[in-house]
Design a protein around this motif. Sequence first.
Motif: not given
Length: 176
Positions: A128-132, A153-156
């Motif tokens: 949650p709160g991240t994107v790949f 993983l990149v945090p928002y």
Amino acid sequence: MQYVIAKRSILWGFVFLFALVLAILVNQYVVSLSIVSGTSMRPTLHNGDRLLVNKWELLFGNPHKGDVITFEDPEEKGRYLVKRVVGVPGDIIAVKSGQLYRNGHLAKEPYIDVSIEDGDVEPTKVLPGTVFVMGDNRHRYASRDSRYQSVGLVPYGLISGKVEIILWRPSLSAFL
């Protein structure tokens, strides 16, 4: 006469100050310009492309699969990377035999022109709160992205905006 000149100078000073504050706010929260440095997003983006980055949309929402985003490099403050979102919270991302799998299904990626050459990636759940994210250039070592520990993983909170349009591509410039 001097009174009128002083009054106009003050008025123009306020106009200039207002325009400056407005420009800073627009650049910080609405849109900004960015220049691509490198080839990690080929064939979609080329080195030197001038991009319009929409910051406003991500103030009120989250990135979606397929969005091209800019985000601050987790290893180098002040440096920004541009990559494509291939996984959002809850997705399980894996790379097997040169193919990207999302939630156990082969992902459709019409924007790439080569299989993934960097090897397999074990299934990774997007928190949650991240994107790949991954670069569109899937040649060996062409893109430093979520497959590597240096990005992960990149945090928002590191995402600065969504790329909306290529404003100018230098490779298409020509002299007459």
